[in-house]
Motif scaffolding. Structure first.
Motif: not given
Length: 301
Positions: A100-101, A106-108, A129-131, A143-145
């Protein structure tokens, strides 16, 4: 509190890439400590340029991380000859794979603060792509996540990238809105905080051939943002050779042929009266440092 003198601030660290980006940047390469963006349509050479940055950084003993958002890294390395020609040492390149995004971001962020890496390439922003997106059905929309996630990410990491002298390359897609206006993914914060941006576009119909075999294509690169040198709107056309990447030697060769440094009889090229051979042989000839230096001197006259 970090207090720097003016003398400290003058010490800009630059990675020379051996690609047309060195010319477009106006400073001979890409700056460490800042966000640089490669953007454009698919198949225009953005990831290839990223590999060449990695190869150049590895030659300087710098540590690199490839954040594989698109999950395409395996495709790039499936042909060992390809990465060998890019001069990338895969044994010294770390690759991040998440789902997920949120996990990628977080890991980056952890990779940046770990002080382990000098170059981090995220390929690509547009595929984060977010959860929330992944949990919704095809009929549901959120929208906008992505832009919201990127805003928080950029705000949190920008100072760490600077303090740790990290070159952070954000590879990005271009999109069109309903009015046909082209824009990049990632939201306003990324657009604000990136210090250099380069657009990649394939030049339609311009292919590089050896006989009947297509060996490359022409790519148009444009500097769309630059806080270091007055090169915004500057544009160059470069040869992208399959399995090799953007070819400095090919660009030099084209310039030399155009300006008459080489003479030609039929399909055979000559340099100062000495036979070099056909175009394939000429490409090999100019890769030798002594020969390329001769051509540079001839062009400078």
């Amino acid at each position: 509190m970090a207090i720097l003198s003016g003398k400290d601030l003058e010490k800009l660290k630059v990675i020379e890439t051996g690609t047309p980006l060195d010319k477009l940047s106006g400073i001979g390469g890409l700056p460490r400590g800042f966000i640089v963006e490669f953007w454009g349509p698919t198949n225009a050479g953005k990831s290839t340029a990223g590999f060449q940055v990695v190869a150049a950084a590895q030659k300087q003993k710098l540590r690199c991380l490839w954040v594989d958002v698109e999950h395409t890294f395996r495709a790039y390395v499936a042909n060992p000859q390809r990465t060998a020609n890019f001069d990338v040492d895969l044994s010294k390149l770390d690759v991040m794979l998440e789902q997920t995004a949120e996990e990628y971001i977080d890991n980056t962020q952890k990779a940046i603060t770990s002080k382990k890496y000098d170059v981090i390439i995220m390929d690509s922003i547009g595929d984060l792509s977010s959860k929330i997106h992944q949990q919704k059905t095809a009929e549901e929309r959120s929208i906008g996540v992505q832009a919201s996630l990127m805003t928080t990410f950029v705000r949190n990491m920008i100072w760490q990238v600077d303090c740790n002298h990290i070159l952070f390359i954000a590879i990005n897609h271009e999109r069109k809105d309903l009015d046909g206006v082209i824009y990049q993914m990632g939201g306003k914060k990324l657009a604000e905080k990136k210090k250099m941006s380069f657009r990649f576009r394939e030049k339609p119909g311009f292919l590089i051939k050896e006989g009947e075999r297509v060996v490359g294509k022409v790519v148009r690169l444009t500097c769309t943002k630059n806080h270091f040198a007055p090169t915004e709107k500057m544009e160059v056309e470069s040869n992208l050779i399959f399995n090799e990447g953007f070819s400095y030697e090919q660009d030099l060769l084209d310039d030399a042929i155009t300006r008459g440094v080489f003479t030609k009889e039929g399909n055979t090229f000559f340099y100062k009266g000495e036979k070099v051979g056909m175009i394939g042989k000429l490409r090999e000839w100019i890769k030798e440092e002594a020969n390329s230096n001769q051509v540079k001197e001839a062009l400078a006259q």
